[in-house]
Design a protein around this motif. Structure first.
Motif, PDB file in Angstrom:
ATOM      1  N   LEU A 186       0.847  -1.192   0.000  1.00 38.90           N
ATOM      2  CA  LEU A 186       0.000   0.000   0.000  1.00 38.90           C
ATOM      3  C   LEU A 186       0.882   1.241   0.000  1.00 38.90           C
ATOM      4  CD1 LEU A 186      -2.896   1.067   0.100  1.00 38.90           C
ATOM      5  CD2 LEU A 186      -2.781   0.954   2.598  1.00 38.90           C
ATOM      6  N   ALA A 187       0.911   1.938  -1.156  1.00 38.24           N
ATOM      7  CA  ALA A 187       1.788   3.096  -1.319  1.00 38.24           C
ATOM      8  C   ALA A 187       1.011   4.308  -1.811  1.00 38.24           C
ATOM      9  CB  ALA A 187       2.916   2.758  -2.300  1.00 38.24           C
ATOM     10  N   ILE A 188      -0.279   4.325  -1.538  1.00 38.15           N
ATOM     11  CA  ILE A 188      -1.153   5.406  -1.971  1.00 38.15           C
ATOM     12  C   ILE A 188      -0.975   6.630  -1.070  1.00 38.15           C
ATOM     13  CG2 ILE A 188      -3.124   4.793  -0.513  1.00 38.15           C
ATOM     14  CD1 ILE A 188      -3.455   5.619  -4.238  1.00 38.15           C
ATOM     15  N   GLU A 189      -1.427   7.798  -1.516  1.00 34.21           N
ATOM     16  CA  GLU A 189      -1.399   8.987  -0.673  1.00 34.21           C
ATOM     17  C   GLU A 189      -2.231   8.733   0.592  1.00 34.21           C
ATOM     18  OE1 GLU A 189      -1.878   8.902  -3.840  1.00 34.21           O
ATOM     19  OE2 GLU A 189      -0.573  10.367  -4.838  1.00 34.21           O
ATOM     20  N   ASN A 190      -1.839   9.373   1.691  1.00 36.21           N
ATOM     21  CA  ASN A 190      -2.439   9.081   2.994  1.00 36.21           C
ATOM     22  C   ASN A 190      -3.961   9.188   3.003  1.00 36.21           C
ATOM     23  OD1 ASN A 190       0.092   8.685   4.251  1.00 36.21           O
ATOM     24  ND2 ASN A 190       0.312  10.864   4.635  1.00 36.21           N
ATOM     25  N   GLU A 191      -4.500  10.199   2.321  1.00 36.22           N
ATOM     26  CA  GLU A 191      -5.943  10.419   2.388  1.00 36.22           C
ATOM     27  C   GLU A 191      -6.754   9.323   1.704  1.00 36.22           C
ATOM     28  OE1 GLU A 191      -4.391  13.430  -0.781  1.00 36.22           O
ATOM     29  OE2 GLU A 191      -3.673  12.438   1.057  1.00 36.22           O
ATOM     30  N   TYR A 192      -6.109   8.532   0.850  1.00 40.14           N
ATOM     31  CA  TYR A 192      -6.804   7.447   0.155  1.00 40.14           C
ATOM     32  C   TYR A 192      -6.489   6.069   0.745  1.00 40.14           C
ATOM     33  CZ  TYR A 192      -7.058  11.188  -3.350  1.00 40.14           C
ATOM     34  OH  TYR A 192      -7.251  12.380  -3.994  1.00 40.14           O
ATOM     35  N   ALA A 193      -5.673   6.044   1.784  1.00 36.20           N
ATOM     36  CA  ALA A 193      -5.142   4.769   2.272  1.00 36.20           C
ATOM     37  C   ALA A 193      -6.234   3.834   2.769  1.00 36.20           C
ATOM     38  CB  ALA A 193      -4.113   5.019   3.382  1.00 36.20           C
ATOM     39  N   ARG A 194      -7.146   4.335   3.596  1.00 36.89           N
ATOM     40  CA  ARG A 194      -8.169   3.464   4.171  1.00 36.89           C
ATOM     41  C   ARG A 194      -9.113   2.929   3.098  1.00 36.89           C
ATOM     42  NH1 ARG A 194      -8.047   3.496   9.623  1.00 36.89           N
ATOM     43  NH2 ARG A 194      -6.927   5.217  10.636  1.00 36.89           N
ATOM     44  N   ALA A 195      -9.483   3.783   2.166  1.00 40.17           N
ATOM     45  CA  ALA A 195     -10.380   3.343   1.095  1.00 40.17           C
ATOM     46  C   ALA A 195      -9.714   2.275   0.238  1.00 40.17           C
ATOM     47  CB  ALA A 195     -10.803   4.535   0.239  1.00 40.17           C
ATOM     48  N   MET A 196      -8.432   2.466  -0.060  1.00 41.56           N
ATOM     49  CA  MET A 196      -7.716   1.477  -0.866  1.00 41.56           C
ATOM     50  C   MET A 196      -7.556   0.166  -0.096  1.00 41.56           C
ATOM     51  SD  MET A 196      -6.307   0.879  -3.821  1.00 41.56           S
ATOM     52  CE  MET A 196      -5.542   2.258  -4.717  1.00 41.56           C
ATOM     53  N   ALA A 197      -7.271   0.264   1.201  1.00 41.11           N
ATOM     54  CA  ALA A 197      -7.119  -0.939   2.026  1.00 41.11           C
ATOM     55  C   ALA A 197      -8.427  -1.725   2.076  1.00 41.11           C
ATOM     56  CB  ALA A 197      -6.671  -0.563   3.434  1.00 41.11           C
ATOM     57  N   GLU A 198      -9.550  -1.025   2.223  1.00 40.20           N
ATOM     58  CA  GLU A 198     -10.851  -1.698   2.244  1.00 40.20           C
ATOM     59  C   GLU A 198     -11.097  -2.437   0.930  1.00 40.20           C
ATOM     60  OE1 GLU A 198     -13.739   1.260   3.116  1.00 40.20           O
ATOM     61  OE2 GLU A 198     -13.060   1.555   5.190  1.00 40.20           O
ATOM     62  N   ARG A 199     -10.695  -1.807  -0.163  1.00 37.49           N
ATOM     63  CA  ARG A 199     -10.886  -2.440  -1.464  1.00 37.49           C
ATOM     64  C   ARG A 199      -9.992  -3.666  -1.614  1.00 37.49           C
ATOM     65  NH1 ARG A 199     -13.277   1.198  -5.823  1.00 37.49           N
ATOM     66  NH2 ARG A 199     -14.414  -0.436  -6.904  1.00 37.49           N
ATOM     67  N   LEU A 200      -8.770  -3.568  -1.121  1.00 36.28           N
ATOM     68  CA  LEU A 200      -7.853  -4.706  -1.175  1.00 36.28           C
ATOM     69  C   LEU A 200      -8.393  -5.882  -0.378  1.00 36.28           C
ATOM     70  CD1 LEU A 200      -4.495  -2.776  -0.697  1.00 36.28           C
ATOM     71  CD2 LEU A 200      -5.087  -4.145  -2.710  1.00 36.28           C
ATOM     72  N   ILE A 201      -8.927  -5.587   0.806  1.00 34.64           N
ATOM     73  CA  ILE A 201      -9.472  -6.651   1.651  1.00 34.64           C
ATOM     74  C   ILE A 201     -10.660  -7.321   0.977  1.00 34.64           C
ATOM     75  CG2 ILE A 201     -10.663  -7.096   3.835  1.00 34.64           C
ATOM     76  CD1 ILE A 201      -8.865  -4.874   5.055  1.00 34.64           C
ATOM     77  N   LYS A 202     -11.537  -6.513   0.385  1.00 33.29           N
ATOM     78  CA  LYS A 202     -12.694  -7.072  -0.315  1.00 33.29           C
ATOM     79  C   LYS A 202     -12.285  -7.898  -1.530  1.00 33.29           C
ATOM     80  CE  LYS A 202     -15.998  -3.472   1.016  1.00 33.29           C
ATOM     81  NZ  LYS A 202     -16.819  -2.329   0.534  1.00 33.29           N
ATOM     82  N   SER A 203     -11.163  -7.555  -2.118  1.00 31.20           N
ATOM     83  CA  SER A 203     -10.714  -8.273  -3.318  1.00 31.20           C
ATOM     84  C   SER A 203     -10.101  -9.629  -2.987  1.00 31.20           C
ATOM     85  CB  SER A 203      -9.705  -7.428  -4.098  1.00 31.20           C
ATOM     86  OG  SER A 203      -8.475  -7.329  -3.397  1.00 31.20           O
ATOM     87  N   GLY A 204      -9.728  -9.857  -1.700  1.00 32.04           N
ATOM     88  CA  GLY A 204      -9.253 -11.175  -1.308  1.00 32.04           C
ATOM     89  C   GLY A 204      -7.777 -11.305  -0.992  1.00 32.04           C
TER      90      GLY A 204
END
Length: 209
Positions: A147-165
């Motif tokens: 996870l190397a996204i900008e801080n403000e997008y980190a949680r949203a990207m992490a949630e998407r990663l978790i949902k993706s498996g």
């Protein structure tokens, strides 16, 4: 491995990395202490849990010890598929620096919320908008995400990663990402690492007073 503590596992992971680059056929616990800072007594106790005794005078067979550590910790597989989540400056730097070359970890995809980033960048692996993550991750057999996204997008990207498996996330952002039931997270922000060093320095100074 059920009775092995978290700190023990972390030490063994560190020592596996160290031993993989050690050139001698045998190594003593004293030599390990000199190179890593881990107490030789602690090292011998850790290795004894793996069925290795001694280590003080005649040492351990390096390759055999390394093999047992890797087998015990699940580090023996030749390839683990990963993706980079976030294609900004940090993600692009990690994509191009070759840090994963020669390791068991293979980057097979990159994702970003901005469609244009996936379109304008070039890489040795395919790049996708984050909207395709849920289909691409299982299709490519991706287990882990960087996870190397900008801080403000980190949680949203992490949630998407978790949902993706994905099964694990290494988080380089300054946001703290919590583990879920089936997903392990390592929060390794450089700021967090520097804060840990500052805390250790302060503690050392207090003990020296």
């Amino acid at each position: 491995m059920e009775n092995m503590s978290g700190p023990t596992k972390r030490r063994l992971v560190f020592l596996a990395n160290f031993l993989s680059r050690f050139e001698g056929d045998r190594i003593t616990s004293k030599k390990i202490q000199e190179a890593t800072g881990f107490s030789s007594d602690v090292v011998r106790k850790d290795f004894s849990r793996l069925g290795f005794g001694g280590g003080f005078s005649n040492g351990y067979e390096t390759k055999k010890l390394l093999g047992v550590i890797r087998d015990t910790l699940g580090l023996s597989r030749s390839e683990r598929r990963c993706c980079i989540a976030g294609l900004g400056r940090l993600g692009e730097a990690m994509m191009r620096c070759g840090i994963f070359d020669g390791t068991r970890y293979k980057i097979v995809a990159g994702f970003d919320f901005r469609v244009n980033r996936a379109e304008v960048l070039s890489a040795d692996f395919p790049l996708f908008p984050a909207t395709k993550m849920e289909s691409v991750v299982p299709e490519l057999g991706i287990e882990f995400a960087i996870l190397a996204i900008e801080n403000e997008y980190a949680r949203a990207m992490a949630e998407r990663l978790i949902k993706s498996g994905v099964r694990g996330i290494v988080n380089f952002t300054n946001e703290t990402i919590a583990e879920s039931e089936n997903v392990f997270v390592e929060n390794v922000s450089p700021i967090l690492a520097l804060d840990n060093i500052c805390a250790r320095i302060a503690s050392s100074a207090e003990q020296g007073e």
